[in-house]
Scaffold this motif. Structure first.
Motif, PDB file in Angstrom:
ATOM      1  N   SER A  63     -24.687  50.548-112.738  1.00  0.00           N
ATOM      2  CA  SER A  63     -25.081  50.387-111.344  1.00  0.00           C
ATOM      3  C   SER A  63     -23.849  50.353-110.439  1.00  0.00           C
ATOM      4  N   GLU A  64     -22.682  50.201-111.050  1.00  0.00           N
ATOM      5  CA  GLU A  64     -21.419  50.207-110.310  1.00  0.00           C
ATOM      6  C   GLU A  64     -20.367  50.894-111.167  1.00  0.00           C
ATOM      7  N   ARG A  87     -13.971  51.841-106.556  1.00  0.00           N
ATOM      8  CA  ARG A  87     -15.053  50.984-107.015  1.00  0.00           C
ATOM      9  C   ARG A  87     -16.227  51.154-106.067  1.00  0.00           C
ATOM     10  N   GLY A  88     -17.378  51.465-106.612  1.00  0.00           N
ATOM     11  CA  GLY A  88     -18.571  51.669-105.806  1.00  0.00           C
ATOM     12  C   GLY A  88     -19.728  52.075-106.693  1.00  0.00           C
ATOM     13  N   SER A  89     -20.850  52.405-106.090  1.00  0.00           N
ATOM     14  CA  SER A  89     -22.024  52.810-106.858  1.00  0.00           C
ATOM     15  C   SER A  89     -21.859  54.244-107.359  1.00  0.00           C
ATOM     16  N   GLU A  96     -23.806  56.600-106.754  1.00  0.00           N
ATOM     17  CA  GLU A  96     -24.137  57.450-105.605  1.00  0.00           C
ATOM     18  C   GLU A  96     -22.941  57.598-104.672  1.00  0.00           C
ATOM     19  N   GLU A  97     -22.207  56.522-104.482  1.00  0.00           N
ATOM     20  CA  GLU A  97     -21.024  56.593-103.624  1.00  0.00           C
ATOM     21  C   GLU A  97     -19.925  57.442-104.264  1.00  0.00           C
TER      22      GLU A  97
END
Length: 250
Positions: free
Chosen positions: A200-201, A213-215, A217-218
């Motif tokens: 999820s991350e 660092r991010g999802s 999707e990002e």
């Protein structure tokens, strides 16, 4: 839950990690991406309290791990599946998981039932009496996962767990990881598709530093025009490595 502050690790003149900060919240699903040699295995070994940092500190549930005794205690709360889990070829799958339970300090009366329950959880109850040398690579990985989970850790660290597995075995292993509950998971890999399914991350590490660092999707949105890759998340990953974009919130 589990955190490292300003952690560095050097091997002679080689700097594997450099002033790295990372937190793993309770029940996180954290994918750790990076090329070979990025420092992922060193990072996981430090998070597992199996390797001491050159500088910086590991903090588990608010308590710094500052001594060898503290590291031994912390390891009881952490399950670790290395890329190539070691085992005794003559041990059965049941004996291998029971041995892991013993290493975690479980009482004798608890080890057998806990090992069998965990082997059943990973779909191996039918072969629990088979010798490790007779198991396929996929089965060995699942025994390793059962061993990492047998003491019900609060954090599970996985280092390249699907490398060497065939596509069907890889899908099965991903499904097992995705179905885990009540445990924080850190999945280290260079296979972007594993992270896309499980995490999820996402944290991208390169040259011993966090680059993103991010999802998922990002990360997919971070792809630069013309970046190589077969999917948006692969193009985002390659763009981060190329320095075309950077987003770090850790």
């Amino acid at each position: 839950m589990l955190r490292i502050d300003e952690v560095s690790r050097a091997y002679g003149q080689t700097q594997a990690l450099s002033s790295l900060n990372l937190d793993v919240p309770a029940e996180a699903r954290l994918g750790l991406l990076g090329p070979n040699g990025a420092g992922k295995t060193t990072l996981l070994s430090i998070l597992a309290c199996e390797l001491a940092p050159t500088s910086g500190r590991v903090i588990l549930e608010g308590h710094p791990v500052a001594t060898q005794a503290g590291a031994r205690q912390a390891r009881r709360a952490i399950g670790f599946l290395p890329q190539k889990p070691g085992y005794v070829p003559s041990f059965t799958a049941q004996e291998t998981v029971e041995y892991a339970a013993w290493l975690k300090g479980m009482a004798r009366r608890e080890r057998g039932p806990a090992a069998r329950a965990m082997l059943d959880r990973v779909g191996l109850d039918a072969v629990r009496g088979r010798r490790m040398r007779a198991l396929s690579d996929g089965m060995v990985q699942r025994v390793g996962l059962a061993a990492a989970l047998v003491a019900q850790p609060r954090v599970l660290l996985l280092d390249e767990p699907t490398v060497g597995l065939d596509p069907a075995q890889r899908l099965q292993f991903r499904s097992l990881i995705a179905g885990l509950a009540d445990v924080a998971v850190v999945l280290s890999t260079h296979l972007v598709e594993d992270v896309a399914v499980v995490a999820s991350e996402v944290v991208v590490i390169d040259e011993g530093k966090v680059r993103f660092r991010g999802s998922p999707e990002e990360l997919a949105k971070a792809g630069a025009v013309g970046a190589p890759g077969d999917s948006p998340i692969e193009r985002g990953y390659m763009s981060v490595l190329a320095g075309a974009t950077q987003r770090v919130d850790a």
